[in-house]
Design an enzyme around this catalytic site. Structure first.
Site: not given
Ligand code: GLU
Length: 508
Positions: A262-264, A267
């Site tokens: 995921s994008k998380r 990050d």
């Protein structure tokens, strides 16, 4: 039967930035199309107006331009099967919805959200299907007159697919083999909504794949659950003979391997999940992209190609042309592929090493400017030489600056620990002598000056390491960098002497 022409499509919904998994899907479609001399279509699936995000379509197109994945047909490319944006194909879908209604394979349903909610409260695990549809408000339970009257009165409705229960549906997947499910677990999917006069994803996707003569559907695993429904739709239309072959690609997993990337994760661990930087028009959030983070498109392509596919041996570095030759669906894995972002850095380093120095020099110019250097005063040949000396030490073009800054900015301070270790009381005198030696050298290029200086140190009986390190310290500002005489060749005699004089004065 003549062999069918290979036609594949990449069909994103413009709901935001293109996820790196989507890029991989497009890449595999591209490789497959090229290899078979077929066509790659770019279709925009924008029938869900609630999720439409302005700018997303342009972003996706720009991403593929940067990555070097060209399409043969589709939105912005043209072709004989257009329009390629689903929102421009309403009339086509209406016609095919009517075909299913006329054949009794679909029906009109008037149930309001409140009525559906009430049913869910009444029946545990309620599903709109063969077991419940006769209790609902639809064209199967109402008379034709009632239905016509409701529509004439402006009542909103949906069209649902009438799925026959208890039938085994076979999906032949080129990666997963045969998948069989029982039709009773499927609900009567909504195919069309009168409210926006638009079909849902399922209907539009099948009608378009048929009309665009798509031969193979290569897409992410998340669409596998929809495949049985899609097979039933092809059958309902009588299009079984030209139904595309399916290939559902493995999921991209978190670097740790537990769950979907995921994008998380990006990050959290500091890597991009989007090809280009994305500015979310709704939230104003900015997400990093591979391009802006300094990745070369060739490296990203090579990295992604190996996430879920292998060439059958342990070869890792492959150009786009090689990938086109080697790619096959048989070597795609069923199991998810861990997103090993560190490997992406390694690929970038390898592609920097492969890139001609002249090209790297061009990429280095904006980095110089960003660091306050007027790059215009240096010619390509000089920058190419600088780059050739330091590129082995970097993973990203922007890191060339850290390795090469002293070529552009003379040192004004000197690394303390190196001074302590390498600059003693008699160093200024020896450096002054070395300056005299250098002054006398006619050919200041690397090898000849090295021979002269080394000869002089030996003759004098000086300590080789101490003299050379003090020399380096005074020219570079610290005791590291490429071969010393490669540096002085590029800096030139005059600049070398100026720097040495300055060090002698500064380090008294
Ligand atoms: N519009 C779908 C998506 O956003 C396409 C799925 C498919 O390829 O059938 O991925």
């Amino acid at each position: 039967m003549t062999e069918r022409r290979v036609r594949v499509r990449f069909a994103p919904s413009p709901t935001g930035a293109l996820h790196i998994g989507g890029v991989r899907t497009a890449l595999y479609n591209y490789l497959f199309a090229r290899q078979h001399g077929g066509d790659l279509i770019f279709r925009i699936e924008d029938t869900d107006s609630n999720r439409f995000v302005p700018g997303a379509e342009e972003y996706i197109l720009e991403s593929f331009k940067w990555l070097g994945i060209p399409f043969d047909e589709g939105v912005s490319f043209g072709g004989n099967h257009g329009p390629y944006r689903q929102s421009e194909r309403r009339e086509i879908y209406k016609k095919y919805v009517q075909v299913l209604l006329d054949a009794g394979k679909a029906y009109i349903a008037f149930d309001t959200p409140e009525e559906l909610e009430a049913k869910r409260a009444e029946i545990a695990n309620f599903q709109y299907d063969a077991s419940t549809r006769m209790q609902m408000r639809n064209s199967l339970t109402l008379s034709k007159e009632e239905v016509d009257a409701l529509i004439a009165g402006g009542k909103q409705y949906v069209v649902r697919f009438k799925i026959e229960p208890d039938e085994n549906v076979h999906v032949n997947d080129l990666i997963r083999g045969e998948v069989v499910i029982n039709s009773s677990i499927l609900d009567d999917k909504v195919l069309y909504k009168s409210a926006d006069e638009l079909p849902t994803y399922h209907l539009a996707n099948i009608v378009d794949d048929h009309l665009m003569e798509v031969s193979h559907v290569i897409r992410g695993e998340e669409w596998l659950p929809s495949a049985p429904l899609h097979v039933l739709l092809y059958r309902a239309f009588g299009w079984e003979d030209t139904m595309p072959a399916f290939a559902h690609l493995p999921l991209l997993l978190k670097p740790e391997g537990n769950g979907k990337l995921s994008k998380r994760d990006g990050d959290r661990l500091g890597f991009p999940v989007f090809p280009l930087e994305w500015h979310d028009p709704k939230t104003g959030d900015v997400s990093s992209g591979y391009r802006e983070s300094g990745y070369l498109p060739e490296a990203v392509i090579n990295f992604l190609a190996l996430l879920g596919w292998n060439p059958g041996n342990d070869q890792e570095l492959m150009s786009m042309d090689e990938l086109v030759k080697l790619f096959n669906l048989e070597h795609c894995s069923k199991a998810g592929a861990k997103f090993d972002y560190k490997k992406g850095t390694w690929f970038n380093h390898e592609y920097i090493m492969q890139k001609p120095d002249g090209e790297l020099a061009c990429l280095f110019r904006p980095v110089l400017e960003a660091n306050g250097v007027d790059a215009g005063q240096y010619d390509d040949a000089f920058l190419a030489k600088v780059v050739s000396l330091v590129k082995g030490r970097v993973n990203f073009v922007k890191e060339l600056w850290d390795q090469a800054r002293f070529f552009f900015v003379a040192p004004v301070t000197y690394a303390e620990k190196d001074v302590k270790k390498r600059w003693s009381e008699d160093t200024p005198r020896i450096m002054a002598e070395l300056m005299e030696v250098l002054r006398g050298i006619d050919d200041f290029s690397s090898k000849p000056s090295e021979d002269i200086v080394i000869g002089w140190i030996t003759e004098k009986g000086y300590h080789m390491g101490n003299v050379m390190n003090a020399f380096r310290l005074s020219v570079v500002g610290e005791c590291k960098g490429p071969h010393m005489f490669d540096i002085t060749e590029l800096l030139g005699k005059e600049e070398t002497l100026v720097r040495m004089q300055r060090a002698i004065e500064a380090l008294k």
